[in-house]
Each structure stands twice: as C-alpha cells, then as structure tokens.
Write a protein that holds these residues in place. Structure first.
Motif, mmCIF file in Angstrom:
data_model
loop_
_atom_site.group_PDB
_atom_site.id
_atom_site.type_symbol
_atom_site.label_atom_id
_atom_site.label_comp_id
_atom_site.label_asym_id
_atom_site.label_seq_id
_atom_site.Cartn_x
_atom_site.Cartn_y
_atom_site.Cartn_z
ATOM 1 N N SER A 724 0.705 -1.310 -0.039
ATOM 2 C CA SER A 724 -0.214 -0.064 0.073
ATOM 3 C C SER A 724 0.910 1.199 0.038
ATOM 4 O O SER A 724 2.127 1.150 0.369
ATOM 5 N N VAL A 725 0.275 2.279 -0.389
ATOM 6 C CA VAL A 725 1.117 3.637 -0.174
ATOM 7 C C VAL A 725 1.588 3.852 0.799
ATOM 8 O O VAL A 725 2.647 4.523 1.004
ATOM 9 N N THR A 726 0.889 3.597 1.984
ATOM 10 C CA THR A 726 1.364 4.102 3.364
ATOM 11 C C THR A 726 2.601 3.232 3.682
ATOM 12 O O THR A 726 3.395 3.460 4.338
ATOM 13 N N GLU A 729 5.685 4.087 2.183
ATOM 14 C CA GLU A 729 6.404 5.365 3.056
ATOM 15 C C GLU A 729 7.302 4.732 4.105
ATOM 16 O O GLU A 729 8.291 4.999 4.225
ATOM 17 N N CYS A 856 -4.098 1.384 -2.491
ATOM 18 C CA CYS A 856 -4.369 2.713 -1.960
ATOM 19 C C CYS A 856 -5.915 3.125 -1.516
ATOM 20 O O CYS A 856 -6.443 2.631 -2.216
ATOM 21 N N ASP A 873 -6.078 14.335 1.804
ATOM 22 C CA ASP A 873 -5.710 13.617 2.880
ATOM 23 C C ASP A 873 -5.871 14.024 4.185
ATOM 24 O O ASP A 873 -5.320 14.962 4.584
ATOM 25 N N SER A 890 7.846 11.070 2.189
ATOM 26 C CA SER A 890 6.550 10.864 2.281
ATOM 27 C C SER A 890 5.647 11.071 1.015
ATOM 28 O O SER A 890 4.912 12.156 0.579
ATOM 29 N N GLN A 892 3.252 9.462 -0.215
ATOM 30 C CA GLN A 892 1.671 8.913 -0.023
ATOM 31 C C GLN A 892 0.847 9.678 -1.233
ATOM 32 O O GLN A 892 0.202 8.939 -1.932
ATOM 33 N N GLU A 896 -0.618 8.315 -4.864
ATOM 34 C CA GLU A 896 -2.085 8.169 -5.126
ATOM 35 C C GLU A 896 -2.459 9.070 -6.287
ATOM 36 O O GLU A 896 -3.343 8.546 -7.086
#
Length: 1001
Positions: A724-726, A729, A856, A873, A890, A892, A896
C-alpha cells in the motif's frame, strides 16, 4: 569460668566483643556441667529476643559436636531491643502468672484508628488513620515501657500556648485518648502487650526476690533498655545462683570518657544498666575467659582503637596517647567504598562466594538495609547460592501475599486490563481450570484485543461487551463468567457506601480461594500452603478479628486498608537456606560471629538509622513528657556495630551514592578514618580496594564487540511485490519494518490498556466525514453541523464499550466538525465538489524487476472548477512538509495521484492531478488546517520514478532491509525497533550508517 554464686556482690559478667557471644556461653555451660545432660537442663537462660534463643540453640548444637544434649530452658525477655514487645513463651514461663491476654496488635491498631477517624479537625481516610494509629501505638508503648503515666500530659498542657497550632490540636486529642485508653482496654478484657510484659517481668522479679530459685539463672545478652527488664536483671544479679552477662562492656575506657557518655554512644546503654544493677565497671568480670572460642589473635587493641575513635566529643581533646601506627589493631579489617548500592551488593556477594572456597568457613552479611539484603540474595543466585535473610521477606512480596493484593486490586479498579492480567497470570490463579490452561486463556483474552488497545468499559460488563466483537469467543466468555461468579460478592461489598472490614475481608477470602481452586484441588489447600501461605492465613485471621474494632468503612477503601495492614508483616524462614552463609540483622550479629563479617550499608540514615520524628509529639514535647530522645536508638546500633566489627575478619562497605544523590559515611567510619588518617593503618584498612575491579570483571566480556545494525537480505522470491502507499512510505523510512511485517509476517501488538491514539481518532473522523460526504455530495444542508454531529455519534457508537474514546476525542471531534464545515462551505461556494471518498485504487507499476502492485485508499478526491482534480488526505497526527514530500520520504499523496492518473480508481476516470493537500484535523487549539502541496504534477512524476527505482533496488537479494534509514524524527519509535535492537546499536557505538541503497523513493 567464675561460676554463679561466688561472693555477695552482684554477679555481673561480660563477654568481650572479640569472642562470639552465644558460642562462648554454650561452650562454658557444657564445660561446667561436664557433659551431664540433666545438669544442663537445670539452667534457665533469659535472652533478649526469640531470635537470640534460636542463635543460642544452634550454638549448643555446634558445641556439642553431635552428642545428645538436653538444652537449658531458654526464655526470650521480649526486650525493646527486638521487634516484638510481647513476652515470649507460655504463660507459666514467668511463674504461671494469671495475666489478662495482650490486646492483639492489629485489633489495637484498628481501635486507635477508629478514634482518629472520629476527630473533627481532620478528614483522614481509613488507611491514613491506620498509619497514624501505628505511630500512636508506638508512642503509647514507649509511655508504658518507661513506666510513665498519662497524667504527665498536664505538664505539656501547661505549656500548650508555647506550641505550634498543629501540636496544640494534637495535644488536645491525646488529652482525650490517653486517659480514656485504660477503660477501652478494660472493656475489651485485654491489656497492652507492653504492659503485660512489664507485669510479667515485675512479677518474676518479685517472685525470685522472695524465693530465689535453687537452679542457676543466667540473663545473657540484654542491654536492659526496658526498665522492667533492667529491674529483673538487677534481681538476677543478686540471686545466689544468678548471673548477668553483658555483651561487650568496655572496662578499659577512662573515667572521664565514661562520665561524658551520651545516648548515641555504644556504651551508654550498658552504663545506664550498670547504674540500675548498682555495679561498678570494676566489679564486672570476664565470663569464661578460658574457653576455646578464639582465633588465636588478640583483638583487644582493635577494641581500644574503636573506643578511642568513638570517644565522647566532650573529652576528645583529652584522649590518651596511643600508638601512631594502628596497623596491628586493624589487621583483618577492610573498608570498601562502592559507587552505588548495586555495586555494593555485588561486592558483598563476591566476598560471600569467596568464603565458600575455604572448607568450613562461614560468612555473614550484617545490615539493617533490607533492600541491600535483597540485592545480595539476587547476586548470589548467579552462582546458584540460596541464602535467607533473618528479617524475612515482606508478606506483600510473597506469592500468597501478592495474590491477595492483586485479587483485591482487580475488583477495586473495575477489572482494568493490567489488573485482570496480573491476577489471572499469577501462579496461584486457576479459577477452576488447570493453571496452564488458565494462563493460556488469559493470553487469548489479551491478544484478542479485549485487554490490549483501548481500555474496555468498566467491570465484567465491559469485558463481556468487548468479547462480543471477538470471533470464536466461547471459551473466553466462559472464563469471564467464572470470573464474574467468583468476584460478584466481593464487588458488591466494594461498592457499598458503608460496610465493615470483617465483611470485606471475608468476601475477599472467598474470592481468593475461588480463584486459587484448580480442577482437582480446593482453593484453600493451594492458597494457604507453604510458609508464605501460612503467614497469609494468619494475617487474614488477624484482619477478620480486627475488623469490628475499626468500625464502618466504605468498601472502596479496602485495597488501601489491606496494603497498610500487610505492610508490617514478614515471612521468616524456619531455618537458614545455607549452612555457611547468613544474612543477619543487627540483633543477630550482636550475639554471634562468623569467620567473615561483612558490615554493609554504613551510611548515615541507614546504619545508623535516621531518628524518626513522631507525628504525635515533637522532640521538646517528648522531653517534657519524660520520654527518651530518638538518639538512644543510635547508641544501640553503635553498640551493634562495635560488636560485629570485632570478628576475626571484617569488611566494611558503603555506597557513595544512592538514588542519584551523594551519601554521608556512617559517623563511626568517619571518626575511625579521621583517627587513622596519614598513618600506615589507612592503607591496611583499604587493602582489598581492588575487589571492586573483580566485580567489574564478572560482567566484563573482555573485548567489546560493537553491536551491528541488522541487515537482513531475504531471497528475491520472498520480497514483497505489492504494497500500500502507506507501506511504501514505511519502506522508504524504515525498510526493516516492511521486512518484519511482510516477510516475517509479524504484526505488532497494541499496548495493554492504551490511551486512545491518533490512529483511533483518525478512524472515527474518517468514518464520520465519509458518511457526511456520502449523504451530501453536492449541497450542504441547512443543519449541516447537526448532521455531521449525528454521523459522529454513529461513529463513536462503535466504541461504546470503550468509554475512554468518547472521553478523549468527542470534544475534539466537535471542534473538528465546526472547522470542517467552515472550510467545506467556502469550497462548495466556489464550485468544488467531491468525486469520491474513501476510494480504493490499484495500479500495476511496470519496473525493471517486473510489475509492482500498488494499493491505496484516497480519503477524498475533489474537482475544483478553477484548479482541476485535487486529492485530499485527512491527517489527525503529524503532517508531512513540502520538503519531506519532495525528497521522497513521504510519497503517499503523490503516489495516489499516480494511481489516479493511470485510471486506478474505479469511481474517477484517469486524469492528471493538479492539487494535493493535507487537511490536519487535531481538534486542539487550532482545530484544523489546510496544507496544500506545490507543483503536484512534478511530485507525482518524481514519486513514480522513485518507486520504480526502489522496487528494482530491493529486487536484488544483496540489498538489505535496514532499520531506521530515514526516520521523520530521531525520537520516533517504530513497531519493530525492539526486534531490530535499535537501542543497542544506536547507544553503544554500533554501526548507524546502514544503507538500503537509496534515501528517498
């Protein structure tokens, strides 16, 4: 030996301090009786305490060398030198006296606490009243011991106006209590233990005065600090076959110094006793000077040196001239100053371990510091050596005592997670299961997010509500049902506004026994087994007995009452755990020696102890009333020091710092050091100062190997190709976290009883805003705030079983809601409309290592008529800065945007993203803030390229997943830092330069 009965003068003897008191006494009596057991049995020996009786018993066994021995009749005097004021032995031990029973100590404490609680000038809780009652009981014991009368309060009342307001109020209370106390005792059918001891001693003295016994009577080891004891010793000294043996009288001190003795001097107590005995020092003779209890050395010079060092201040300048070299006097004595208590304990343990290398050699630690004694016991376990301390273990720290405290606390704090786990995981807990099965269920209850994470609602109902969200919770529900059944009666008593201690204790006993019962054994059988179980059972019996005396109390006070009453109880071993090593208090050391005596804790405030002020009388009030000053206790401990310091081999230890603050050496060490300063003896005294180096060497690994940063390199086929995008990071900042979670498949546990965090707040706000936007995607309603609050109520309803969530975050949500609507109205007014919210997106990113699946969930995607597509966000925690996003740490939001540009969102067609923004929603003083990012297209392009490079880099099996490559802040702590041993290699000089092949994405 001079036998009792020679001459008409008082028969008073002394055993020199360089000879082991009880061994000399035992050997001399065995020699006098010629080995005839029936003759030895005729002797009656009075000793200061029960522990002295035990020491002499062991000495007889040693000296008998395996022969059959009929011991003499050994009776403890119950002297104030001991911890117990009650007369020991059977009632007939002092002549078959018909005395009223002594009022049990706990019942007496409860009666006094009830009087204190009735005071109108104070608002004490019952446990505070019990502590004050303990001090009041101690004052009353002093009054009885010193044979004073409550009428002497009149002398204080006459000076009442000179006292501070606090002491005036206290004196008014004492004027009521002390005169009324005899009537309270009469109504109870008891007398004070100190009064009973005085009566018994006085009656015995009178009986022997009228009718001297035909068999020998010896009083040994007492300093006569209790007047009734001193009077009895005077009678014994005058008996035809009586004798009084004093411990360590200094017969060589010059008369000027003897006349100037003060209460804090080691010989002051013996001087006072000789006055009662009407005996001069010149009349005191050595007891059994011909015994073999000597190591062959003459330590009389050491005794003279200590006497000179401790000479009264008033005559210090007139000290007699002595040798300038005291080396011979200090032969066998060593002083070791340690940096702190831990090092001191290690030094003492090493000395005791060294003593075992010599066959038959004994060693004893002598200290009043129970904390130090426990440290030494722990240090000795490194060599599998078990040693018991004569002072015992506090009942509260034993298994049975801790179980009683934990079960009471669990119910009192409404089954808070930590208290529940502590009680259920205790070794005695079973609750009808086999203990291992209960602990397994407790672990399931913990890991099922019932006790971990945000605290559930209070009580059993809260546990049940939390279990409603757990799959397969049947066994856990049964566990909670059993817990409810066991605790319900006790909980009812705790909730009572008025009950009594007996009822509370009885309910607590039923709870503890129910929780201790296993599948085959009853709770009473398991709970009250062993020395600690027996002590706990006796303690609870005393609590049940004392309960009515305390009067009505609120149930909520019970845990504090239990802690207070248990505080003074100790579990003492029946016999020592080691035949050659001992840990003694000051009393034991006064009457016996070991081959090596280690005198530890020699700091002011420890040995000697700091005089404890009384909450009931100031020092001037004590003096006016006729009570001795607290310094007299210092004189007794000084005498103990001298007695122990006369052993053949002595080590004196102290800690230079304690609890971070410097300490002051004991006055005896200071005066001895001043006397021998600049003489060769100073070097002799510290001849083993290198022992501290030995202690350091015990844990010295030899060569220091700096801990290295872990750099795991798993095979390529185990490396994740979907994140996932998180997590991307996290991959950038802490690759090790991705390794632990996605390759090792380790999920972090939530803290036990955690406060609601930013993540929980984010879930709530996200859910409420999602429902609001979904209901009103175009125009806001007139009652927008009420609508948003309604959705917030629905979101918070999911946490109804976690009341802390609402308490922490509802006020913040209200502030966020108002701020959000202000921003939303402004945006809607200029034509902005939400296109998607909580939208899932997927994208297969082509890379040199193959396609990488990116996932995401965009909080919100809006269309701004003037600016185009914008991704928003919501942040309830920290918000990344523009620089952090540009550097790739960072990524994220830009990632997206890349997914949207590629058409990865089902609800939004592919399109370039022109705006990226963080909406910070803290609900604090600044409820929220919009933080837009500049140049969204460039950020999107850079993030995609960076991710492709990272995927290719980590597809190489040689690339490590290094921990903490680029944390946002150095103080940040990751979920897997303990697994990566971060603190080891960042604080001990380890490698902190690990690389993952690239910084940002």
């Amino acid at each position: 030996m001079t036998p009792p009965g020679d001459g008409d003068r008082p028969k008073v003897f002394t055993i020199r301090p360089d000879r082991p008191f009880v061994d000399v006494l035992a050997e001399s009596l065995l020699s006098t009786t010629g080995g005839a057991p029936e003759q030895l049995a005729d002797y009656r020996i009075l000793l200061p305490t029960r522990r002295a009786v035990r020491a002499l018993t062991e000495a007889f066994l040693r000296q008998a060398g395996g022969r059959t021995v009929l011991l003499p009749r050994l009776t403890p005097l119950g002297d104030l030198d001991g911890d117990d004021l009650a007369l020991g032995g059977e009632d007939d031990a002092m002549g078959g006296l018909d005395l009223p029973p002594a009022l049990p100590g706990m019942r007496r404490q409860a009666l006094l606490a009830r009087l204190i609680l009735a005071r109108k000038d104070r608002d004490d809780t019952p446990d505070q009243a019990l502590r004050l009652a303990q001090e009041l009981a101690r004052l009353m014991d002093q009054i009885v011991t010193e044979r004073l009368d409550a009428d002497r309060l009149a002398d204080l009342v006459s000076k009442k106006s000179d006292l501070a307001d606090h002491w005036q109020v206290t004196l008014e209370f004492l004027e009521i209590v002390l005169p009324a106390w005899p009537k309270i005792l009469e109504d109870s059918g008891c007398i004070d233990a100190a009064d009973r001891r005085n009566r018994a001693l006085d009656a015995q003295a009178e009986q022997w005065r009228r009718s001297p016994p035909e068999t020998p009577v010896i009083a040994a080891g007492s300093t006569g600090s209790v007047p009734a004891t001193a009077d009895l010793l005077a009678v014994i000294a005058g008996l035809p076959r009586g004798a009084v043996i004093l411990p360590g009288l200094d017969r060589d001190m010059d008369n000027d110094a003897w006349s100037a003795l003060e209460p804090h001097h080691p010989q002051y107590g013996l001087k006072h006793l000789l006055g009662v005995l009407r005996c001069g020092r010149e009349d005191v003779r050595d007891w059994a000077p011909e015994t073999t209890q000597s190591d062959g050395g003459d330590r009389a010079s050491r005794f003279r040196l200590l006497s000179q060092a401790l000479r009264p201040a008033a005559v210090t300048g007139t000290a007699p001239d002595g040798d300038s070299d005291y080396s011979e006097s200090l032969a066998g004595v060593t002083r070791i100053d340690c940096p702190g208590p831990a090092e001191e304990a290690a030094v003492v343990a090493l000395l005791m371990r060294e003593a075992l290398e010599t066959p038959g050699k004994t060693a004893a630690l002598v200290t009043p510091d129970q904390g130090l004694a426990r440290r030494v016991k722990a240090e000795l376990r490194r060599w599998n050596i078990a040693v018991d301390a004569s002072a015992g273990t506090p009942l509260a720290e034993t298994a049975a005592g801790a179980f009683l405290r934990l079960t009471a606390a669990m119910a009192a704090v409404d089954f808070a997670p930590v208290s529940v786990l502590a009680a259920l995981k205790h070794p005695l807990a079973a609750l009808g299961y086999e203990p291992p099965a209960l602990r397994a269920l407790a672990r399931r209850l913990e890991t099922a997010k019932v006790l971990r994470g945000i605290r559930p609602a209070p009580g059993i109902a809260g546990l049940r509500a939390a279990l409603a969200h757990v799959d397969g919770a049947g066994p856990l529900v049964e566990l909670v049902d059993r817990l409810a059944q066991a605790t319900e009666p006790f909980v009812e008593q705790l909730e009572a506004k008025e009950t009594d201690l007996t009822t509370l204790a009885a309910a607590h006993l039923r709870l503890a026994e129910a929780m201790a019962a296993d599948a085959d054994t009853g709770g009473a059988e398991r709970l009250w087994a062993g020395e600690d179980g027996e002590a706990a059972a006796a303690f609870m019996a005393d609590v049940l007995d004392a309960g009515p005396s305390l009067g009505p109390v609120a149930g909520r006070h019970y845990p504090a009452l239990l802690e207070t009453l248990m505080g003074g109880r100790a579990v003492r071993p029946a016999w020592g755990a080691h035949p050659r090593l001992s840990i003694w208090g000051l009393l034991e050391a006064r009457l016996q020696h070991a081959d090596l005596m280690i005198l530890a804790g020699l700091n002011e405030g420890t040995w000697p102890p700091e005089p404890k002020p009384s909450p009931w009388m100031s020092r001037p009030m004590l003096a006016d009333f006729g009570l001795p000053q607290p310094e007299r206790r210092i004189g007794l401990t000084a005498h103990d020091f001298v007695q122990a310091a006369m052993a053949p081999k002595v080590v004196l230890t102290r800690a230079e710092r304690a609890e971070g603050a410097p300490t002051v050496p004991a006055r005896w060490l200071s005066r001895l050091g001043n006397l021998i300063a600049d003489t060769p003896a100073a070097d002799v005294l510290k001849q083993r100062d290198g022992l501290r180096g030995w202690v350091n060497a015990l844990d010295d690994p030899g060569a220091m190997i700096p801990p290295a940063r872990p750099l795991p390199r798993p095979p390529a086929d185990l490396r994740p190709m979907a994140l996932s995008v998180t997590q991307v990071e996290k991959w950038v900042r802490d690759p090790y976290a991705v390794y632990a979670r996605h390759i090792l498949r380790l999920k972090p546990l939530d803290p036990i009883d955690a406060d609601p965090g930013a993540g929980d707040r984010g879930d709530l706000i996200h859910k409420a805003l999602e429902k609001f936007i979904e209901a009103h995607p175009r125009d806001l309603p007139a009652n927008a705030e009420a609508e948003l609050i309604r959705f917030g109520e629905d979101a918070f309803a999911d946490y109804a079983d976690r009341p802390a969530v609402r308490a922490f975050w509802w006020p913040r949500f209200l502030r966020v809601a108002r701020w959000f609507l202000e921003v939303e109205r402004e945006r809607r007014a200029r034509g902005c409309r939400p296109l998607a919210w909580e939208a899932e997106g997927h994208y297969l990113l082509p890379t040199a290592a193959g396609p990488f699946r990116l996932r995401c969930i965009a909080d919100r995607i809006d269309r701004d008529p003037s600016a185009g597509i914008e991704i928003i966000d919501y942040k309830t925690g920290r918000t990344p800065s523009q620089k952090q996003v540009e550097s790739g740490f960072s990524p994220q939001l830009p990632l997206e945007a890349m997914v949207l540009k590629a058409g990865g969102f089902a609800k939004v067609p592919a399109e370039d993203v022109t705006g990226l923004a963080y909406w910070k929603m803290s609900g604090g003083r600044e409820p929220g803030k919009v933080a837009p990012l500049k140049d969204a297209p460039a950020l999107t392009e850079a993030a995609g390229q960076g991710l492709a490079r990272r995927v290719a880099l980590f597809a190489n099996p040689k690339t490590p997943y290094a921990p903490r490559v680029k944390p946002m802040f150095e103080t940040d702590r990751g979920d897997y830092d303990h697994l990566a041993r971060v603190r080891a290699w960042t604080t001990v000089g380890g490698d902190d330069s690990g690389s993952d092949g690239g910084g940002g994405s």
